[in-house]
Design a protein around this motif. Structure first.
Motif, mmCIF file in Angstrom:
data_model
loop_
_atom_site.group_PDB
_atom_site.id
_atom_site.type_symbol
_atom_site.label_atom_id
_atom_site.label_comp_id
_atom_site.label_asym_id
_atom_site.label_seq_id
_atom_site.Cartn_x
_atom_site.Cartn_y
_atom_site.Cartn_z
ATOM 1 N N LEU A 503 34.917 38.837 42.469
ATOM 2 C CA LEU A 503 35.202 37.421 42.218
ATOM 3 C C LEU A 503 34.618 36.524 43.301
ATOM 4 O O LEU A 503 33.847 35.617 43.015
ATOM 5 C CB LEU A 503 36.720 37.221 42.115
ATOM 6 C CG LEU A 503 37.209 36.115 41.164
ATOM 7 C CD1 LEU A 503 36.745 36.408 39.753
ATOM 8 C CD2 LEU A 503 38.723 36.017 41.209
ATOM 9 N N ASP A 829 42.042 32.265 39.813
ATOM 10 C CA ASP A 829 41.249 33.463 39.526
ATOM 11 C C ASP A 829 40.629 33.396 38.128
ATOM 12 O O ASP A 829 39.478 33.786 37.920
ATOM 13 C CB ASP A 829 42.125 34.713 39.638
ATOM 14 C CG ASP A 829 42.591 34.979 41.061
ATOM 15 O OD1 ASP A 829 41.974 34.425 41.990
ATOM 16 O OD2 ASP A 829 43.564 35.732 41.242
ATOM 17 N N ARG A 833 36.688 33.513 37.125
ATOM 18 C CA ARG A 833 36.121 34.502 36.203
ATOM 19 C C ARG A 833 35.280 33.819 35.127
ATOM 20 O O ARG A 833 34.191 34.287 34.764
ATOM 21 C CB ARG A 833 37.263 35.317 35.563
ATOM 22 C CG ARG A 833 37.902 36.312 36.505
ATOM 23 C CD ARG A 833 39.266 36.768 35.981
ATOM 24 N NE ARG A 833 39.151 37.519 34.738
ATOM 25 C CZ ARG A 833 39.110 38.854 34.650
ATOM 26 N NH1 ARG A 833 39.156 39.585 35.756
ATOM 27 N NH2 ARG A 833 39.038 39.459 33.481
#
Length: 903
Positions: A503, A829, A833
């Motif tokens: 990430l 997060d 993504r």
């Protein structure tokens, strides 16, 4: 070798307060505060290891009043009480210092300064050189040929010449200097409006304080009037600021020989305060132990080369080609990646050795440097090779600068800033200097040390090579050492390593491209907006003056406080640390909510003035003259939750709930022939709450596509969704979002403007209808207390250093964070993504689209007008498929010629 300063006197009280404010609010697993304690012990360790003194004492202020209180009853009267979590650390610190075998002195009736002054005077009389470790400027009066000062926070050593350079007067005039200025912290009366420059000027003209007093009649202006009004109190100020050097003490200088530490008790203490570093450095806290052997790569002993010839440079290139990993860094002319020119490059392949290749230094006397274009062309295949692994510190910046020179940096394997951030986002700052101190226990060369400060600061090309070379080479070598320290720790945590690898590292080139592409803004529209704001601001100021009954400075908290609380008699809601009534935004909001007109006008004035100075006036100034666009800087390693932040400008803070904020967004426009697409996750944190809690009603509401706030209002009130009115929906929305942010019934009552009992009833009914949410919150609180951290859906760890605090307010705040952080962090997060997926698509298929902004839960794209429909569908699909939750992710997509129209 004899110690350069046989006697060291430590101002323990100065250490304690400075460590308390410099260190994070650490607690051990018992909830006992430890930050200041650990900070003081680390400073002592460094001092002992550096100087190895024959005699040493740590001196603290004793509790109770001193002789200065007898001289002046109001001495230190305005000081706020010591914070409780600091007070709790004093007794353990004293015990540990004595367990180390060090003399600890607390003499009633005087201050630590007086004890230190007496010992230093006695030592000087015995021919013993003394070093006083303190941050207190009052101690400068003690300096002479045999007494010097050191500030361990900055390592600044002051002799008599240093005192005069720093303060403008010699040590013998420090008392006079302090007497004239007074001291608001200690409540020492001085001459009002007499600052350092005025004090130095008067003393230079008239010799000493007595000379200033004698010539008071000839000093002109308002400050002269102030001097004459203060003449009666200046002798008292001199008494209060003079350090007493004849205190009766239990020990003399030569009786301060350090004893042998009780290692077992020290080990027990360090285990109790849970400091692995102090445990590992136990020997370094022993003044009686022999000096430690040099570490593998001691600071200042590394082999740092400055490469000026082709053969030397090509030899390094071959070494880089053969290395499995090398550290790389650029030195440039500016922090702005869109304007910075490369001045030199540095690299390292093993600890203890590094090279700097200067390319564009311009200061007189600089030897001939290698041609910049040739060097960069030679490095280009290496830097662009994705198979050649590189490590750096904040490589996004270097990537952007290299791009301006036609080099696309590939093969970014590691970034020490991100390694530290993923390991513990709350540990402190993640810049290289901070990381070197935290993890390598070394102080690096600060940029200000070689470039100076303020308006006279040099750019890197103006710095001589004998200073620039070690600084630049150290950057690469320390980065490599940091990576070798951090990566094994990260690699041992599979979840964190995956987050970092999958990430954070892939996001680096994406953010670099977004920053460099920038966004177009309409400067003419902003100029019109700025003018309109100025008119409204002036009208508000006139109206506020009418309500106040007199003119006043709208930017002066002191004047506002005088009008609100002294003249209008409004209730004092809160006080500043110094005890004055607060005029903070939250105070003004509360007073305005109670119906008071002037606080409302001040709030509105402040809000509009901030919009004007921060955005409508400033944004046009930030437009890059070459690109004609605005280029922000995104930061991966600032927000504890994993969210991106931005600066210059801060896109996250542009208001969207007000018309004025939305008008600013209208100035963010697409290039001709293009449109903007704004793709915003709908209620993503509430959806994550539904997923994490598994609450059946919440899951069902999202699964059926209901308006979640209307559904919540219907559940709480026991009515049909269609019967919910706008006010009821607003209240339910406040409950929905308030609870995931850990809002109490008291906070909800303030937000909704209702009684606390009514707000508590809302909360109780919410949890009755959504028991899964309540169970989740209790579960996450318990987990946070047990583990000291919580995690996101993707393994991001959010540490909670205050979760076991004895301070109820801090503990409660940590518990609120524990509830919210998994949702905020998971949302961060998820959008990251989505960004990685969409950037991969854009880079591979090259559609007529660019990702240009990320703000909160929103991505903004600039897209060719005839491709909007197809691109929008791809964006929506990628964002909605970025995570698999028990409820659908929903993206609201808008299109327009400007950012606001795309909502």
């Amino acid at each position: 070798m004899a110690a350069p300063y046989p006697l060291i006197l430590v101002d323990g009280s100065s250490y304690l307060f400075r460590a308390y404010h410099a260190m994070p609010k650490l607690t051990n697993s018992r909830g006992e505060p430890t930050g200041a304690l650990i900070g003081v012990l680390n400073m002592l360790r460094k001092l002992i290891e550096t100087y190895r003194p024959d005699y040493l004492a740590v001196v603290f202020d004793a509790s109770g009043k001193t002789f200065r209180n007898d001289l002046y009853a109001d001495y230190k009267a305005h000081r706020p009480p010591m914070p409780e979590d600091l007070r709790e650390q004093i007794a353990p610190l004293h015990t540990i210092i004595e367990t180390m075998g060090l003399a600890l002195l607390c003499v009633p009736g005087v201050e630590a300064d007086d004890v230190i002054g007496t010992l230093a005077t006695q030592a000087a009389a015995a021919g013993i050189r003394t070093l006083i470790s303190t941050g207190d400027k009052d101690m400068a009066q003690l300096v002479d040929d045999r007494v010097h000062l050191i500030n361990t926070m900055t390592d600044a050593l002051l002799d008599a010449a240093g005192v005069e350079e720093k303060y403008g007067v010699p040590p013998a005039r420090i008392v006079d200097y302090l007497s004239l200025m007074g001291d608001s912290v200690d409540n020492v009366p001085g001459v009002p409006k007499c600052g350092p420059k005025t004090a130095v000027k008067w003393l230079a003209a008239h010799g000493d304080l007595d000379g200033v007093i004698a010539n008071a009649a000839v000093i002109k202006g308002k400050v002269g009037d102030n001097l004459r009004a203060a003449l009666d109190q200046l002798p008292l100020s001199r008494q209060l600021t003079t350090i007493k050097c004849d205190v009766a003490l239990p020990l003399g200088p030569t009786e301060l020989v350090p004893g042998t530490p009780d290692r077992e008790r020290l080990r027990e203490w360090f285990e109790r305060i849970e400091s692995r570093k102090l445990l590992a450095d136990l020997d370094r806290l022993d003044p009686t132990a022999p000096a430690p052997t040099a570490p593998e790569t001691p600071q200042g002993a590394a082999d740092y080369q400055v490469v000026l010839d082709r053969d030397g440079f090509l030899a390094w290139v071959e070494r880089l080609r053969a290395a499995p990993l090398f550290a790389f860094d650029t030195e440039t002319t500016a922090l702005d990646y869109m304007r910075a020119e490369i001045v030199g490059v540095s690299f390292a392949i093993e600890p203890g050795a590094a090279a700097y290749v200067p390319l564009a230094h311009t200061c007189p006397g600089t030897p001939e440097q290698l041609d910049r274009d040739w060097v960069l062309d030679t490095l280009k295949p290496l830097l662009e090779d994705p198979e050649r692994a590189k490590v750096g510190q904040n490589l996004k910046y270097d990537m952007s600068v290299l791009a301006r020179h036609g080099i696309t940096l590939r093969g970014i394997a590691h970034d020490t800033m991100l390694e530290s951030y993923v390991l513990d986002s709350t540990a402190g700052r993640h810049d290289m200097d901070s990381l070197a101190r935290r993890y390598l226990d070394c102080d690096t060369i600060a940029f200000e040390d070689i470039a100076g400060k303020g308006v006279k600061q040099l750019t890197f090309d103006q710095i001589p090579l004998d200073q620039a070379g070690p600084y630049a080479a150290e950057d690469a070598e320390v980065t490599l050492r940091l990576h070798r320290h951090l990566w094994p720790r990260l690699e041992s945590e599979a979840g964190l390593a995956a987050l970092y690898r999958d990430l954070e590292i892939p996001l680096v080139p994406i953010l670099s491209r977004m920053e460099r592409h920038g966004v177009r803004i309409d400067c003419d529209q902003l100029a019109t907006h700025s003018h309109d704001l100025a008119v409204r601001i002036q009208a508000l100021e006139t109206q506020a003056h009418e309500v106040a009954g007199r003119p006043f400075n709208m930017g002066s908290p002191k004047q506002i406080g005088a009008i609100l609380f002294d003249e209008q008699g409004l209730p004092v809601v809160a006080k500043t640390p110094k005890g004055a009534p607060s005029t903070s935004e939250s105070v003004l909001e509360q007073l305005a909510a109670e119906g008071h007109e002037l606080p409302r006008l001040i709030l509105e004035h402040r809000g509009l003035a901030k919009l004007r100075s921060t955005y409508t006036d400033k944004l046009p100034q930030l437009v890059n003259p070459d690109s004609g666009r605005l280029h922000t800087s995104y930061h991966q390693a600032v927000a504890a939750t994993g969210r991106l932040s931005s600066s210059d400008p801060n896109l996250q803070n542009i208001p969207i709930r007000t018309e004025e904020g939305r008008r600013i967004r209208r100035a963010f426009v697409a290039e001709p022939g293009n449109l903007l697409i704004a793709a915003d996750y709908s209620q993503i944190e509430l959806r994550i709450m539904a997923h994490l809690s598994g609450d059946e009603r919440l899951l069902a509401a999202f699964a059926s596509g209901q308006d979640i706030h209307r559904a919540t209002a219907a559940e709480i009130l026991g009515i049909a969704p269609e019967a919910v009115d706008a006010e009821q929906r607003r209240s339910a929305k406040a409950v929905n979002f308030g609870l995931i942010y850990g809002m109490s019934a008291f906070g909800l009552a303030r937000q909704l403007g209702i009684g606390r009992a009514a707000a508590q009833d809302y909360v109780d009914r919410y949890f009755e209808r959504y028991p899964g949410v309540h169970a989740f919150m209790e579960r996450i609180r318990a987990q946070a207390h047990e583990d000291g951290h919580v995690e996101t859906l993707f393994g991001r760890r959010l540490h909670l250093p205050e979760i076991a605090s004895r301070n109820q307010n801090r503990r409660a705040a940590a518990e609120r964070t524990a509830i919210n952080a998994p949702m905020q962090g998971s949302a961060a997060d998820i959008i990251k993504r989505a960004m990685i997926t969409l950037d991969d698509w854009i880079e591979r298929e090259r559609p007529p689209a660019r990702m240009i902004m990320q703000v909160h839960d929103e991505l903004v794209f600039e897209v060719a007008a005839d491709a909007v429909e197809a691109v929008g569908a791809r964006i929506r699909a990628a964002m909605e498929q970025a995570a698999e939750l028990r409820v659908p992710l929903v993206v609201d997509l808008g299109v327009g010629e400007n950012w606001q129209a795309a909502h």
